[in-house]
Motif scaffolding. Structure first.
Motif, PDB file in Angstrom:
ATOM      1  N   ALA A   3       9.273  16.573 -17.484  1.00  0.00           N
ATOM      2  CA  ALA A   3      10.544  17.396 -16.900  1.00  0.00           C
ATOM      3  C   ALA A   3      10.965  18.647 -17.793  1.00  0.00           C
ATOM      4  O   ALA A   3      11.053  18.250 -19.073  1.00  0.00           O
ATOM      5  N   ARG A   4      11.277  19.606 -17.131  1.00  0.00           N
ATOM      6  CA  ARG A   4      11.840  20.569 -18.182  1.00  0.00           C
ATOM      7  C   ARG A   4      12.967  21.104 -17.380  1.00  0.00           C
ATOM      8  O   ARG A   4      13.178  21.555 -16.202  1.00  0.00           O
ATOM      9  N   ILE A   5      14.125  21.217 -18.176  1.00  0.00           N
ATOM     10  CA  ILE A   5      15.590  21.560 -17.536  1.00  0.00           C
ATOM     11  C   ILE A   5      15.632  23.010 -17.930  1.00  0.00           C
ATOM     12  O   ILE A   5      15.815  23.468 -19.294  1.00  0.00           O
ATOM     13  N   ALA A  67      23.789  27.789 -10.139  1.00  0.00           N
ATOM     14  CA  ALA A  67      22.433  27.221  -9.757  1.00  0.00           C
ATOM     15  C   ALA A  67      21.314  26.211 -10.877  1.00  0.00           C
ATOM     16  O   ALA A  67      21.250  27.141 -11.965  1.00  0.00           O
ATOM     17  N   GLY A  68      21.635  24.961 -10.777  1.00  0.00           N
ATOM     18  CA  GLY A  68      20.783  24.358 -11.822  1.00  0.00           C
ATOM     19  C   GLY A  68      19.344  24.354 -11.378  1.00  0.00           C
ATOM     20  O   GLY A  68      19.050  24.562 -10.341  1.00  0.00           O
ATOM     21  N   HIS A  69      18.446  24.133 -12.594  1.00  0.00           N
ATOM     22  CA  HIS A  69      17.143  24.343 -11.985  1.00  0.00           C
ATOM     23  C   HIS A  69      16.201  23.454 -13.039  1.00  0.00           C
ATOM     24  O   HIS A  69      16.369  23.407 -14.232  1.00  0.00           O
ATOM     25  N   ILE A  70      15.354  22.752 -12.492  1.00  0.00           N
ATOM     26  CA  ILE A  70      14.611  21.520 -12.895  1.00  0.00           C
ATOM     27  C   ILE A  70      13.056  21.672 -12.672  1.00  0.00           C
ATOM     28  O   ILE A  70      12.931  21.824 -11.444  1.00  0.00           O
ATOM     29  N   SER A  71      12.381  21.742 -13.715  1.00  0.00           N
ATOM     30  CA  SER A  71      10.887  21.840 -13.457  1.00  0.00           C
ATOM     31  C   SER A  71      10.089  20.646 -13.595  1.00  0.00           C
ATOM     32  O   SER A  71      10.383  19.852 -14.678  1.00  0.00           O
ATOM     33  N   ILE A  72       9.368  19.857 -12.743  1.00  0.00           N
ATOM     34  CA  ILE A  72       8.857  18.695 -13.092  1.00  0.00           C
ATOM     35  C   ILE A  72       7.393  18.846 -12.892  1.00  0.00           C
ATOM     36  O   ILE A  72       6.712  18.914 -11.817  1.00  0.00           O
TER      37      ILE A  72
END
Length: 317
Positions: A3-5, A67-72
């Motif tokens: 996971a990348r915040i 806008a929060g953004h997380i990549s998994i």
């Protein structure tokens, strides 16, 4: 699973990115992404998605970058298990573990890359009009990801370890290359000799450089992830300062100047925030990256030292 915040922003920008609104339509066709989960969002089109988010943000209009953004991402070994339904479930469990509750969210799966991954966009203002608790979100994410991997028997991807191992190498080579640099061209040439290529992120509207990243052909890392001193703005300010000072390496320097920066792991927030992070030492042309540098103050101090050293003029009678 990794996971990348990512950096928060406006709904226009973040939703636009995950739904490919600003990408080349010939390369990123509608079949390269799809929405696999959402809550309290109208998903019929891009405009309605943004409007849905902004309606709740209106409860706390002063909240910047809402806008929060997380990549998994997932290891290719787990790809056969990665149905849309399973990925949507993992997204919900990650958000719950992170304390991202009672708020709007959108889960978008990207299909154009070689490894399975999805993006979570969430409203940092919840449905009650209060800010989502994001304290210690990096550490919390690490714990949540580990728990999910153990629960479902997901592969412990070597990708994260590869980044952790390579970042100190990038840091050392960049630190060596920036000494005395007066331009991006000079900097890029030096790094190329060390096997690292410099790439830029450009503003969509103006075309101007606004970000920098580095790649060795295997992994690519944003400058800010290596060290906060390696953002585009700070490096650009440093090169400009060196040009103004006419900085040159002298053959008489007995000891090679060094660059020292404190290493901060990529998953932890840096201690250095909005300072330039570059200081020119007063003795021996020792160049050190650090907080609190002010070029005008340094120039004033240097002039004062010159005045003190100026010999007094004796008048003959």
């Amino acid at each position: 699973m990794f996971a990348r915040i990512l950096k928060s922003g406006t709904f226009h920008d973040v939703v636009g990115y995950v739904t490919r609104q600003f990408h080349d339509p010939e390369e990123y066709t509608p079949d390269t992404w799809r929405i696999i989960g959402s809550e309290n969002i109208f998903t019929t089109d891009y405009a309605k998605m943004v409007q849905s988010f902004e309606a709740i943000h209106g409860f706390m209009p002063g909240k910047e970058n809402p806008a929060g953004h997380i990549s998994i991402s997932f290891d290719n070994a787990d790809a056969p298990r990665m149905t849309d339904e399973f990925m949507a479930q993992l997204a919900k469990e990650h958000m719950e573990g992170m304390g991202i509750k009672n708020t709007q969210f959108l889960v978008v799966r990207h299909l154009e890359t070689g490894h399975p991954h999805f993006h979570i966009v969430y409203n940092r203002v919840n449905m009650s009009g209060k800010a989502v608790d994001e304290r210690n979100n990096f550490r919390r994410s690490d714990r949540v990801v580990k728990a999910i991997k153990d629960k479902y028997g997901l592969t412990y991807s070597p990708l994260k370890q590869k980044y952790e191992d390579r970042i100190p190498v990038f840091k050392e080579r960049i630190s060596q290359a920036i000494y005395g640099c007066k331009s991006w061209d000079e900097f890029s040439r030096r790094l190329a000799c060390a096997g690292i290529e410099v790439k830029f992120h450009d503003d969509h509207n103006t075309g101007k450089h606004i970000g920098v990243k580095f790649t060795d052909g295997d992994i690519t890392v944003n400058g800010s992830k290596i060290d906060r001193a390696f953002t585009y703005r700070r490096l650009n300010n440093l090169f400009e300062f060196n040009r103004r000072q006419g900085f040159e390496q002298s053959d008489s320097i007995q000891q090679k100047p060094k660059v020292t920066v404190e290493y901060v792991p990529s998953q932890k927030p840096s201690l250095v925030e909005d300072v330039l992070g570059a200081t020119i030492g007063a003795v021996g042309n020792l160049f050190t990256l650090g907080p609190g540098y002010d070029p005008q103050e340094e120039e004033f101090a240097r002039n004062m030292r010159k005045k003190k050293k100026k010999p007094a003029i004796k008048h003959s009678h």
